[in-house]
Structures are given as C-alpha cells and as structure tokens.
Scaffold this active site. Structure first.
Site, PDB file in Angstrom:
ATOM      1  N   LYS A  30       0.833  -1.208   0.000  1.00  0.00           N
ATOM      2  CA  LYS A  30       0.000   0.000   0.000  1.00  0.00           C
ATOM      3  C   LYS A  30       0.866   1.256   0.000  1.00  0.00           C
ATOM      4  CE  LYS A  30      -0.484   0.075   5.046  1.00  0.00           C
ATOM      5  NZ  LYS A  30      -1.418   0.063   6.178  1.00  0.00           N
ATOM      6  N   ARG A 122     -11.968  -0.752  12.801  1.00  0.00           N
ATOM      7  CA  ARG A 122     -11.872   0.085  11.607  1.00  0.00           C
ATOM      8  C   ARG A 122     -12.852  -0.357  10.526  1.00  0.00           C
ATOM      9  NH1 ARG A 122      -5.927   0.530   9.430  1.00  0.00           N
ATOM     10  NH2 ARG A 122      -6.317  -1.646   8.860  1.00  0.00           N
ATOM     11  N   TYR A 256      15.617  29.046  12.376  1.00  0.00           N
ATOM     12  CA  TYR A 256      14.382  29.803  12.548  1.00  0.00           C
ATOM     13  C   TYR A 256      14.040  29.968  14.024  1.00  0.00           C
ATOM     14  CZ  TYR A 256      13.480  28.541   7.607  1.00  0.00           C
ATOM     15  OH  TYR A 256      13.559  28.366   6.256  1.00  0.00           O
ATOM     16  N   MET A 303      13.334  24.397   6.213  1.00  0.00           N
ATOM     17  CA  MET A 303      12.602  23.765   5.124  1.00  0.00           C
ATOM     18  C   MET A 303      13.531  23.017   4.168  1.00  0.00           C
ATOM     19  SD  MET A 303       9.784  25.392   2.586  1.00  0.00           S
ATOM     20  CE  MET A 303       8.855  24.343   1.463  1.00  0.00           C
TER      21      MET A 303
END
Length: 357
Positions: A30, A122, A256, A303
């Site tokens: 998957k 589920r 940052y 990033m």
C-alpha cells in the site's frame, strides 16, 4: 548538490528472503509500497517468490495486476467500482453486514474475504454471528453468478504492544472464530491476520492460516525493538551534503525562531542541504546525523536545510546520512520519532533525487 533517497536493490531482495523464511507471505504494498515504489517492490517480491499482494487502493491493485498477471491481489478497503474489481480479478474485503446486503448484486463474480472487526474497529463484521449470517445467506443464494467467499481475515492492531494485554485479547478472539468455523466445516482458501509484529512474535504463520500479511519488515524496519537487528536489513539510504561550515560564538542564535543557541565560542555548524520540506520530521531532527562514520547532533531544522554541530573532521561536500542500515528508521521509531511507516511516508520524492542501485 541535492539530497538523495536511494535503495540498494540487492539488499532489498536479500531482506525479503530473510523475512519470508519459507513461509507463505502476502506482501503489503500500500501507499506506493511504503514509498519504495510499487513497481520496484512488486518486481523484487516476485523475484523472492511472493505472489500474493495486498493494498488499500484499487488504482494500485490494478497496477499490480499489470505487473503480475498471475498474482493474487487482495484489496483491504471496500470500493464501489465493482466492474473494475471484476475485470482485473481483484479480491476484496467484505467490510460489514450492511455492505453485503446492499451490494449482493454488485458483488456478483467477485471474490471476497470476510473481515472480522476485532479490537481495531476500523472495518469488518462485528462477531461470529454476523460472519455465519453472511455465509448462510450466501449458501441459500441460488444465483450462479453470486460472489465467491474466498477468504477470512482480520487485523491485529496491538501486536507491537508488549506492556498491555490487548494483543492477547484480539489474538484469542480471532483464533476462537477461526477454529470454530473450521470445526463447523466451513472452508476458506485464504485465512490471514498477521502483520509484521505478529509474524515475528509468533515465529511464523499462525496455525490454520494460509498467509502472514507482512508490510514494514519487508521494507527493512523491525516492528518492535527486541527483534535482532540482523534479522531485518534496511536497504534505504537518505542523505544530504555539507554545503559549507559556519562558525558561531557563544550566545549566537541559529535557524528559525531561536532554534539553536551556541554555548561556546568557535562552535562549528555544518549547513546541510536537506530539511523538513524533503520529509525530515522535526522529531527526527532532535537526534543525530552520520558524517564520515561518526554521529553528530542536529541543532536546527529548516525547510531546505539543517544545521549539524560538527568538529574539524567535517568539511564542505561531505555526505550527511539521515538513514541507512547503520542509523536505521526503526532506531528512531523506538526513540519515539514516529512509526516506521510515518518516517518513510514523510519523504518528499519530488524534492529528493530518487535512485535504485
């Protein structure tokens, strides 16, 4: 320079052989084979002797059929494109009693696996009475083109949990259903329940089961920590490069929003060309990177870049390894960075160079 995501194809194949251990394996492919690439993974698994696959996507199931014309393909999610399921001979889960009654006609000619809900909740039939109801109703159906009940399955949601009792609870509930149905003379071509964690906990395929439905172990990660590190081998390498070395002094902030404050004068920081935009989780950046065989602490994540605190042995253009078989995905799973599949799924294959070696 650009960061690289690469797989050693021979090591990937060798690991598949280690995992199989002469057992019948249904390979979970998957989400583009855990981002290893569906075509690559299916081809390697076929080469290793696996001819049964499962996924959650009909689109992927169709692609597997194109890659493996003779394979058994099981779709773990129910879908409503019934003609396509039939045309490509995909076997599909039966997710509920309501789905069965609502789509009896739509399911004609389709091979289904009766799903037991178990503790995961589920999807699936809620108990053995609902399973029996489907079987009995189906047996009374005189339509020659009716669906075919091919399999019986569940999913163990707690197999990698060792400090709670839920795995034993879900395991017992499932095995009771399997043994009861067999004693009542019901027959299924396929019975499967085990994920990687259960497969290793049970040292193979459970009694009365035809397959173990294995995912993450086939992609080189241990589902729990006490498995010997040599039993499962990681073929994936994710690496960047040192762009330059910067020197900062005590009190300087780097990255940052005050991400890192230097504690000493002449602190050396390697600027590396990989960041969270490439799929490096912020929780992964709380740990180390591997440069020239030595681990160095990551100090700030951006990033497209990260800062790694280094010494005089690190230079511009050195490789910076975030993952390989010496600094594995599963190591950081056990350090609570995120699940094995979470770390793999985060990788941005549009920004990283992707290669198979």
């Amino acid at each position: 320079m650009t960061a690289i995501w690469s797989v050693d194809a021979q090591r990937f194949y060798n690991n598949a052989l280690k995992v199989i251990q002469n057992n019948q394996i249904m390979a979970v492919v998957k989400n583009n084979a855990y981002h290893y690439g569906l075509e690559f993974a299916v081809q390697q698994f076929l080469k290793a002797g696996i001819n049964t696959f499962s996924t959650t996507s009909l689109r992927e199931a169709v692609r597997i059929r194109q890659l493996a014309p003779d394979a058994t393909i099981f779709l773990m999610n129910a879908v409503y494109e019934f003609d396509k399921v039939r045309d490509y001979q995909i076997q599909m889960t039966l997710p509920s009693l309501n789905f069965y009654y609502e789509h009896i006609e739509d399911l004609q000619g389709i091979q289904v696996h009766l799903e037991f809900e178990n503790l995961l909740h589920r999807s699936g039939l809620k108990n053995i009475d609902e399973i029996r109801e489907v079987i009995h109703h189906h047996m009374k159906n005189a339509n020659k083109n009716k669906m075919h009940i091919t399999g019986l399955w569940t999913h163990f949601g707690y197999a990698d949990e060792f400090d709670v009792s839920e795995y034993n609870v879900e395991r017992k509930a499932w095995l009771d259903i399997v043994s009861t149905l067999i004693d009542e003379d019901y027959h299924f071509e396929m019975i499967h329940a085990q994920n990687s964690a259960s497969y290793y906990r049970e040292n193979g395929v459970l009694e009365n089961h035809t397959h173990a439905r294995v995912g993450i172990a086939l992609y080189g990660s241990r589902p729990y920590q006490t498995i010997d590190v040599d039993a499962i081998e990681q073929s994936l390498t994710v690496k960047g490069n040192v762009i330059q070395i910067r020197e900062v002094n005590e009190g300087d902030y780097c990255g940052y929003s005050f991400a890192f404050e230097a504690k000493h004068d002449h602190t050396k920081l390697a600027v590396v060309d990989i960041g969270y935009g490439d799929g490096i989780l912020k929780s992964r950046a709380k740990h180390e990177a591997l440069i020239n065989g030595k681990r160095y602490p990551i100090r700030a994540l951006m990033m497209s870049h990260m800062f790694v605190e280094v010494d005089h042995n690190v230079h511009a253009q050195d490789e910076v390894i975030l993952y390989n078989n010496d600094i594995r995905v599963d190591e950081f799973t056990f350090k609570c960075v995120g699940a094995n599949s979470e770390q793999l799924s985060a990788m941005n294959h549009d920004s990283l160079i992707k290669e198979y070696r």
